[in-house]
Design an enzyme around this catalytic site. Sequence first.
Site, mmCIF file in Angstrom:
data_model
loop_
_atom_site.group_PDB
_atom_site.id
_atom_site.type_symbol
_atom_site.label_atom_id
_atom_site.label_comp_id
_atom_site.label_asym_id
_atom_site.label_seq_id
_atom_site.Cartn_x
_atom_site.Cartn_y
_atom_site.Cartn_z
ATOM 1 N N HIS A 193 70.355 -29.316 -31.284
ATOM 2 C CA HIS A 193 68.950 -28.895 -31.204
ATOM 3 C C HIS A 193 68.014 -30.087 -31.447
ATOM 4 C CE1 HIS A 193 65.360 -26.443 -32.641
ATOM 5 N NE2 HIS A 193 65.509 -26.155 -31.385
ATOM 6 N N HIS A 197 65.356 -31.677 -28.467
ATOM 7 C CA HIS A 197 63.925 -31.949 -28.631
ATOM 8 C C HIS A 197 63.623 -33.452 -28.582
ATOM 9 C CE1 HIS A 197 62.246 -27.933 -29.141
ATOM 10 N NE2 HIS A 197 63.411 -27.617 -29.670
ATOM 11 N N GLU A 337 55.319 -23.229 -25.121
ATOM 12 C CA GLU A 337 56.019 -24.036 -26.148
ATOM 13 C C GLU A 337 55.101 -24.559 -27.238
ATOM 14 O OE1 GLU A 337 58.165 -27.487 -24.731
ATOM 15 O OE2 GLU A 337 59.119 -27.749 -26.673
ATOM 16 N N HIS A 353 54.331 -21.295 -29.656
ATOM 17 C CA HIS A 353 55.656 -21.442 -30.254
ATOM 18 C C HIS A 353 55.650 -22.448 -31.421
ATOM 19 C CE1 HIS A 353 58.975 -24.414 -30.232
ATOM 20 N NE2 HIS A 353 59.683 -23.359 -30.592
ATOM 21 N N HIS A 357 56.385 -21.753 -35.559
ATOM 22 C CA HIS A 357 57.354 -22.465 -36.412
ATOM 23 C C HIS A 357 56.685 -22.867 -37.732
ATOM 24 C CE1 HIS A 357 61.268 -23.628 -34.571
ATOM 25 N NE2 HIS A 357 60.669 -23.269 -33.455
ATOM 26 N N HIS A 393 62.412 -17.008 -32.044
ATOM 27 C CA HIS A 393 62.711 -17.361 -30.653
ATOM 28 C C HIS A 393 62.999 -16.137 -29.797
ATOM 29 C CE1 HIS A 393 62.262 -21.531 -29.595
ATOM 30 N NE2 HIS A 393 62.374 -21.765 -30.888
HETATM 31 CU CU1 CUO Z 1 63.876 -25.568 -30.232
HETATM 32 CU CU2 CUO Z 1 61.555 -23.548 -31.503
HETATM 33 O O1 CUO Z 1 62.896 -24.901 -31.877
HETATM 34 O O2 CUO Z 1 62.115 -24.846 -30.022
#
Ligand code: CUO
Length: 670
Positions: A193, A197, A337, A353, A357, A393
């Site tokens: 992950h 990103h 996003e 998004h 978070h 998510h």
């Molecule tokens: Cu990968 Cu929310 O963490 O996008």
Amino acid sequence: MATDQRKVLRLLEKPYETQKSDGTLDIGFPGELEVTERVGTRPPTTVARAQLGEATSIPRGKAFSLFIESHRRAAKDLIDAFMKTDGLQGLVELATRAKNLVNESLFVYAFSYVVLHKKDLHSVRLPSLVEMFPNKFVPQEDIMKAQIEANRKAPDDTAPIVIEYGPEFASTNIKPEHRVSYWREDYGINSHHWHWHLVYPLGFGEAPDRKGELFFYMHQQMLARYDMERLSVGLNRTEKLENWRVPVPDGYFSKLTVNNTSRAWGTRQDNSMLMDLRREDIGLEPIDITDLELWRSRIFDAIHQGYMNDRNGDKVPLSDNVTSGKRGIDILGDAVEADRRLSINSLYYGDMHNQGHLVIAFTHDSDNAHKEEMGVMGDSATAMRDPVFYRWHKFIDDIFQEYKLIQQPYTVEELSLPNVVLERVGVLSKEQPDALTTGWTVREFEAFRGLDFNSNAPVNLRITHIDHSPFDYHLQVRNQLQTPKQVTVRIFLAPKFNVRGLEMNFMEQRLLWAEMDKFTVTLKPGMNHVVQPSKDSSITNPDEYTFRDLETGPQPGTSRREFNFCGCGWPQHVLLPRGTPGGMIFQLFVMLTDFEKDKVDQQGNTGRCANAVSFCGILDSKFPDGRPMGFPFDRRNAPQFQSAAAFAEQLDNVNLHDITITFVASSLQK
Ligand code: CUO
């Protein structure tokens, strides 16, 4: 190992220590903005504030979050400064100085980005994130124990110190959610992950092809896999977090630290409320729950109206049936996003998004009253440990699914492949047909390069994690043409039964289908037997490279796929869902499509980092499959296809086959 590579890798070691080079570089104290020092025999040089832009705005020792706009600007400035350097020598010099001035996680993120993108560094591979930041994977208590042991050791005692970490240490099993903590806290899942990103950054670099769509698809696929794991241990599927005015039932206590000493990540009690966020202390604009609600409502309006409004007030249609320009899902992905640089209108559709978070990461101290650090949801290397990650998510995915469900179902013509008959499919593992096995296995990492212990003894991290025995897919395909035919093979896996033990219709099972592999094969006329090893999956990485692997160099016979390894990719060891001790029935769905229709024209293709293409794309190239991501499960079914079985019954190019996955609750005999 080449000297250049060694110099670059050294910069990724000991992230929390002030860098010293050959004993001649003494850079002063952390946080100093203008420094003059001597490097070897070179004349003194200065790192000026202007050279690093906003990169020094995040204090060292604190959390760095890609979900915070000002932190992304800091990353951009640092990356720009690194990319502008002349040659490797210039980069290493600037990075050596910057390492002492900027936040540690920011440094590793920005420097890793540069390693992937700078031409002079194409031969350098990134080491495992676990070795760079053991503190993001192992509880502080275990690191402290090792530190105490290191302090007690006699100087000539070089026997390794071992930190053990595994599923039994993670949680109590008192709460049902703990049953899947071994999966959420898996080192490979979290490091994938972080790498994803890194490859798909927000707000800088050249925008990768279909970035918004891949944001949707990669995260949807991780949810499908999480739900398969949940069903394996008798848990319901993930529920979306859509009511932000009621308490969140599941808390999370990571027991990890932000740095190597004592700065703990924030925790979340069970039944915490999400609060309006006021954390100007870390460079955040104020965020209200009402902002999230307003953005949600505007995004759903856009989906139902069929268009988004750009900054000029013009309507931009949303549709997946486009022949040029971006698909609707791609536009929506960038807006949700949100990537402010790519969003059609970030002022209007907001930053849904990312801000979610952050609101979740600060439930315990939303106004800095306690001067607490953010929770793990704020860092892409740790967010997937927290059960709420999946609920958030799931909500984000629900936005995308709302859109996908108003697209026209695929027609028989779009789904079929004339003259090609997929007669049989199956898997073979250790000569057992259609019976796969999962269990525990142990992997060791060198942790001392990420820790700042003052010890001569190596510190090793011994992690127990889920794994499976390797297997092969076998396909029997008849090509009825007189000529060879190139086809794309698409393999998916889903549980056959829901949590109540009932078979699922197409719509219930639709979001559980996990992509297992996708590859191209040329069929000769007549019967073909296609064999594909599980380790060559289009979503996975080979095992992560450690510092030691990089020092010893590529082993003879290293495959092209391994050579292409760049860090992003689902870990091979969690390719399969766990299954059950008694054997759980899954369905293998295999579909062949026409490569002529799927293929994408690649111009200037470098082919780099092409080992986990379905989740990570190919670096600096187009996504190599022209179909919408998730095809054929991304849309609702046409009336004649009420179940996956109906596809297989009515289409010659599709086959559905039951397999069993058995979890042996002990060490795996591969
Ligand atoms: Cu990968 Cu929310 O963490 O996008």
